[in-house]
Structures are given as C-alpha cells and as structure tokens.
Design a protein around this motif. Structure first.
Motif, PDB file in Angstrom:
ATOM      1  N   VAL A  36      35.688 -13.868 -28.895  1.00 39.66           N
ATOM      2  CA  VAL A  36      34.338 -13.916 -29.442  1.00 39.66           C
ATOM      3  C   VAL A  36      33.441 -14.441 -28.330  1.00 39.66           C
ATOM      4  N   ARG A  45      32.125  -1.600 -30.161  1.00 41.21           N
ATOM      5  CA  ARG A  45      33.500  -2.097 -30.098  1.00 41.21           C
ATOM      6  C   ARG A  45      34.246  -1.558 -28.879  1.00 41.21           C
ATOM      7  N   GLN A  48      33.127  -3.435 -25.803  1.00 41.81           N
ATOM      8  CA  GLN A  48      33.666  -4.790 -25.822  1.00 41.81           C
ATOM      9  C   GLN A  48      35.126  -4.788 -25.385  1.00 41.81           C
ATOM     10  N   THR A  73      40.852  -8.008 -31.115  1.00 41.13           N
ATOM     11  CA  THR A  73      39.659  -8.169 -31.944  1.00 41.13           C
ATOM     12  C   THR A  73      38.576  -8.760 -31.048  1.00 41.13           C
ATOM     13  N   THR A  74      37.425  -8.107 -31.010  1.00 38.80           N
ATOM     14  CA  THR A  74      36.308  -8.610 -30.209  1.00 38.80           C
ATOM     15  C   THR A  74      35.053  -8.605 -31.045  1.00 38.80           C
ATOM     16  N   LYS A  75      34.157  -9.563 -30.773  1.00 38.94           N
ATOM     17  CA  LYS A  75      32.866  -9.581 -31.427  1.00 38.94           C
ATOM     18  C   LYS A  75      31.970 -10.614 -30.767  1.00 38.94           C
TER      19      LYS A  75
END
Length: 78
Positions: A36, A45, A48, A73-75
């Motif tokens: 994150v 996405r 990222q 998982t990316t954000k």
C-alpha cells in the motif's frame, strides 16, 4: 535458490520506503505480498503491479527465477 519473506520485503522497501508492506510465505518460491503506497494513487492495478515487479529486480524472471509465484495486492492508502 529460494528467497525468504524478509528478503522480499527488503527489496520492496528499497523502491517503496514509506509503504505498508506485508509479505507471507515460507517455502521460498510461492509468496503473497500486499503493498500500500501513495505512489500508486491514480495508477490502475496493472501499472501498480508492474511497479512492484520492477522492484523485484529480476527475482521472478524466467523458469530459474528465485521466486516462482507471487500473489500480489496493491493499492493507494485510503
């Protein structure tokens, strides 16, 4: 050659020093990571995840890469 969770986190931390990073996995070939980071804001996405793969510096390249699979998982932060 395997890669350990701490090594993977250290690699990610080089490119994303202020990120919230969580890495899991113990077999050295199959891991999961959550990254994150503010730098992801405005990126889709795929963009990222490309940034994260670039940070791995070839550790997943080809059949002889140190890391075989990464559930990612990316954000951007909320």
């Amino acid at each position: 050659m395997a890669i350990f969770a701490q090594q993977l986190e250290d690699l990610l931390r080089e490119s994303f020093p202020n990120a919230q990073i969580a890495v899991e996995g113990s077999d050295g070939r199959h891991m999961s990571a959550m990254v994150v980071d503010e730098s992801f804001r405005g990126l889709n996405r795929v963009q990222q995840q490309r940034a994260v793969y670039a940070a791995l510096k070839g550790k997943m390249d080809g059949p002889d890469g140190e890391l075989h699979a990464l559930a990612l998982t990316t954000k951007a932060p909320d």
